[in-house]
Design a protein around this motif. Structure first.
Motif, mmCIF file in Angstrom:
data_model
loop_
_atom_site.group_PDB
_atom_site.id
_atom_site.type_symbol
_atom_site.label_atom_id
_atom_site.label_comp_id
_atom_site.label_asym_id
_atom_site.label_seq_id
_atom_site.Cartn_x
_atom_site.Cartn_y
_atom_site.Cartn_z
ATOM 1 N N LYS A 74 1.574 30.871 32.417
ATOM 2 C CA LYS A 74 0.765 29.777 32.944
ATOM 3 C C LYS A 74 -0.638 30.254 33.315
ATOM 4 O O LYS A 74 -1.636 29.587 33.023
ATOM 5 N N ASN A 77 -2.749 30.705 30.431
ATOM 6 C CA ASN A 77 -2.820 29.475 29.632
ATOM 7 C C ASN A 77 -2.144 29.587 28.264
ATOM 8 O O ASN A 77 -2.381 28.748 27.380
ATOM 9 N N ARG A 80 0.596 26.741 27.829
ATOM 10 C CA ARG A 80 0.067 25.481 27.333
ATOM 11 C C ARG A 80 0.000 25.490 25.798
ATOM 12 O O ARG A 80 0.249 24.481 25.140
ATOM 13 N N MET A 83 3.365 24.756 24.539
ATOM 14 C CA MET A 83 3.683 23.338 24.702
ATOM 15 C C MET A 83 3.082 22.496 23.584
ATOM 16 O O MET A 83 3.643 21.479 23.188
ATOM 17 N N LEU A 84 1.921 22.933 23.096
ATOM 18 C CA LEU A 84 1.231 22.186 22.036
ATOM 19 C C LEU A 84 1.656 22.619 20.631
ATOM 20 O O LEU A 84 1.191 22.064 19.645
ATOM 21 N N TYR A 229 9.153 20.836 33.481
ATOM 22 C CA TYR A 229 8.445 21.308 32.277
ATOM 23 C C TYR A 229 7.760 20.153 31.560
ATOM 24 O O TYR A 229 6.585 20.258 31.158
ATOM 25 N N GLN A 232 4.700 19.020 33.264
ATOM 26 C CA GLN A 232 3.565 19.922 33.026
ATOM 27 C C GLN A 232 2.975 19.686 31.642
ATOM 28 O O GLN A 232 1.778 19.865 31.441
ATOM 29 N N MET A 233 3.799 19.278 30.700
ATOM 30 C CA MET A 233 3.287 18.948 29.368
ATOM 31 C C MET A 233 2.353 17.749 29.439
ATOM 32 O O MET A 233 1.282 17.722 28.814
ATOM 33 N N ASP A 235 0.690 16.821 32.099
ATOM 34 C CA ASP A 235 -0.509 17.275 32.800
ATOM 35 C C ASP A 235 -1.454 17.993 31.844
ATOM 36 O O ASP A 235 -2.670 17.814 31.923
#
Length: 235
Positions: A74, A77, A80, A83-84, A229, A232-233, A235
């Motif tokens: 986190k 980054n 993230r 997540m993408l 989780y 947070q995605m 966000d």
């Protein structure tokens, strides 16, 4: 989207490389092994030593290491980016948990061997250990998602380590404070009760309730982790 073991394996290999470079985290895996060796030479009862060091392996490796790894992702980054990526929630959480699971099981088994503890029913104990490892890794993942930095993660995970590592001591006060009797249902104490019963000659049919309680803890913690989780995605 179908589940892909290739993506899980890619995340696992990535975590292994980062873990091996992070000495502050990787050195933690040796603490339960060192404790098992020391307690064994102090003449501690093998059953107590084995389960005490298993508890430390679950909290220190399963929760602490996992929490720090997630928080580091986190902070940099890189989580993230995952997540993408095309990987779905289950692949990411599975891949991020795989390394901690392998490490936890290895450390726990080595600790038991150094403690000179020989369980009467190895398959049942291993099943209970695996379920406990899944719970503690899920807990570490959840705390890592909540933490804003690696430093913060190492702080918020400490109460967890103290609570679960000292569960037996806290349980001893349940006669005076009945509310503390709920502590006996935490996963590592259920594992201790399971180990005690199988050493007394109990079979799988007599300890399935302990496995069920541990499995229920694992399911609940991963449901909560998946919810956090996905938030947070967004966000």
């Amino acid at each position: 989207m179908t589940f892909s073991w290739k993506r899980v394996n890619a995340i696992f290999q990535k975590d292994f490389k980062e873990f091996s470079r992070n000495m502050a985290v990787s050195v933690v895996v040796f603490l339960p092994i060192l404790m098992a060796a020391i307690f064994s030479r102090m003449g501690m009862d093998p059953l107590l030593n084995g389960n005490l060091t298993i508890g430390f392996a679950l909290t220190m490796v399963g929760s602490y290491v996992q929490c720090c790894l997630i928080a580091e992702e986190k902070e940099r980054n890189t989580l993230r980016g995952l997540m993408l990526s095309p990987a779905n929630t289950y692949e990411i959480l599975g891949g991020k948990s795989a390394l901690s699971f392998v490490l936890t099981m290895i450390v726990a088994i080595v600790s038991v061997m150094l403690a000179e503890y020989s369980p009467a029913n190895v398959p049942v104990l291993l099943l209970g250990l695996a379920l406990c490892a899944i719970f503690f890794i899920g807990l570490g993942t959840l705390l890592g998602l909540i933490a804003k930095s690696v430093m913060e993660s190492s702080v918020i995970v400490l109460p967890v380590i103290l609570l679960f590592s000292m569960g037996t001591a806290i349980e001893s006060f349940s006669d005076k404070y009945p509310i503390l009797s709920v502590i006996e249902y935490i996963p590592n104490l259920q594992l201790l009760e399971l180990a005690t019963r199988i050493d007394a000659g109990a079979g799988f049919g007599e300890v399935w309730s302990h496995l069920g309680i541990i499995a229920l803890w694992s399911v609940v913690i991963y449901i909560i982790t998946a919810i956090v989780y996905k938030k947070q995605m967004v966000d």
